[in-house]
Design a protein around this motif. Structure first.
Motif, PDB file in Angstrom:
ATOM      1  N   HIS A 186     -30.538 -77.910 -33.564  1.00 14.88           N
ATOM      2  CA  HIS A 186     -30.117 -79.258 -33.154  1.00 14.88           C
ATOM      3  C   HIS A 186     -31.139 -80.005 -32.300  1.00 14.88           C
ATOM      4  N   GLY A 187     -32.183 -79.318 -31.860  1.00 15.37           N
ATOM      5  CA  GLY A 187     -33.130 -79.962 -30.953  1.00 15.37           C
ATOM      6  C   GLY A 187     -32.456 -80.312 -29.636  1.00 15.37           C
ATOM      7  N   ALA A 188     -32.917 -81.392 -29.025  1.00 17.66           N
ATOM      8  CA  ALA A 188     -32.369 -81.805 -27.731  1.00 17.66           C
ATOM      9  C   ALA A 188     -30.951 -82.340 -27.848  1.00 17.66           C
ATOM     10  N   ALA A 189     -30.479 -82.544 -29.081  1.00 18.04           N
ATOM     11  CA  ALA A 189     -29.131 -83.065 -29.286  1.00 18.04           C
ATOM     12  C   ALA A 189     -28.056 -81.988 -29.122  1.00 18.04           C
ATOM     13  N   VAL A 190     -28.453 -80.746 -28.888  1.00 20.87           N
ATOM     14  CA  VAL A 190     -27.475 -79.684 -28.676  1.00 20.87           C
ATOM     15  C   VAL A 190     -26.576 -80.081 -27.501  1.00 20.87           C
ATOM     16  N   THR A 191     -25.295 -79.854 -27.650  1.00 19.49           N
ATOM     17  CA  THR A 191     -24.350 -80.255 -26.601  1.00 19.49           C
ATOM     18  C   THR A 191     -24.064 -79.091 -25.653  1.00 19.49           C
ATOM     19  N   THR A 192     -23.604 -79.424 -24.470  1.00 16.18           N
ATOM     20  CA  THR A 192     -23.246 -78.374 -23.515  1.00 16.18           C
ATOM     21  C   THR A 192     -22.053 -77.569 -24.027  1.00 16.18           C
ATOM     22  N   ALA A 193     -21.189 -78.187 -24.819  1.00 14.64           N
ATOM     23  CA  ALA A 193     -20.064 -77.443 -25.405  1.00 14.64           C
ATOM     24  C   ALA A 193     -20.592 -76.394 -26.386  1.00 14.64           C
ATOM     25  N   GLN A 194     -21.578 -76.753 -27.206  1.00 17.88           N
ATOM     26  CA  GLN A 194     -22.179 -75.789 -28.137  1.00 17.88           C
ATOM     27  C   GLN A 194     -22.873 -74.671 -27.365  1.00 17.88           C
ATOM     28  N   ILE A 195     -23.581 -75.046 -26.301  1.00 13.66           N
ATOM     29  CA  ILE A 195     -24.290 -74.069 -25.476  1.00 13.66           C
ATOM     30  C   ILE A 195     -23.299 -73.077 -24.878  1.00 13.66           C
ATOM     31  N   ALA A 196     -22.234 -73.594 -24.288  1.00 13.19           N
ATOM     32  CA  ALA A 196     -21.232 -72.742 -23.643  1.00 13.19           C
ATOM     33  C   ALA A 196     -20.590 -71.800 -24.654  1.00 13.19           C
TER      34      ALA A 196
END
Length: 182
Positions: A21-31
């Protein structure tokens, strides 16, 4: 888990997401990927930029490639040792390129922008590991460190489009035996 271990665990979980996703990765995806709450991200990192910087620094580190190279038996023929090393370094370059490409295409990295992590240290560590593969040889035309540098230059230049068709075996054969056939 220590704060540093938590940071490392989050970065490892996030790296594939950043490639996708590049920098578009969301904190929800990260978590979700790290199996933690979103708040935990911000206890470990000041903000998402700091996390992305940590991902870049991690991608630049050649540790996994160096571990593979360190396990290469020195009693194998030199061509076989170099083939294994080339495969490990190529995999490292692929991972690094995928992450950097994703961040660049999502607008996070600009061409020529300074990055966290030391590229020079990474290159030096890789050259030293390759140098060790030459040490058992007694018929070298140049010092092992010089040969390691030349080998890495050839390997890294293969990443260019005009060299893409050159196989690892062909590259090593030309490196070891020259361009002229006997």
């Amino acid at each position: 888990m220590s704060a540093e271990d938590r940071r490392r665990m989050i970065v490892q979980a996030v790296l594939p997401l950043v490639v996708e996703h590049g920098a578009a990765v969301t904190t929800a995806q990260i978590a979700r990927a790290a199996g933690i709450g979103e708040g935990t991200i911000f206890r470990a990192f000041k903000d998402k930029d700091e996390l992305l910087d940590a991902c870049v620094a991690e991608a630049l580190k050649p540790d996994s490639a160096l571990a593979v190279i360190a396990e290469i038996p020195l009693d194998q023929p030199l061509a076989d040792r170099l083939t294994e090393a080339a495969e490990a370094l190529s995999a490292h370059l692929e991972r690094m390129g995928a992450l950097m490409g994703a961040l660049h295409s999502s607008g996070r990295l600009k061409r020529g922008e300074p990055r966290k992590g030391s590229r020079a240290e990474s290159f030096t560590a890789m050259r030293e590991a390759i140098t060790e593969l030459f040490t058992p040889e007694d018929r070298l035309r140049l010092p092992a460190e010089q040969l390691a540098g030349v080998f890495m230059s050839l390997l890294f230049s293969r990443r260019r489009d005009d060299q893409a068709g050159l196989s690892t075996a062909e590259l090593i054969d030309v490196f070891l035996h020259g361009a002229v056939s006997a």
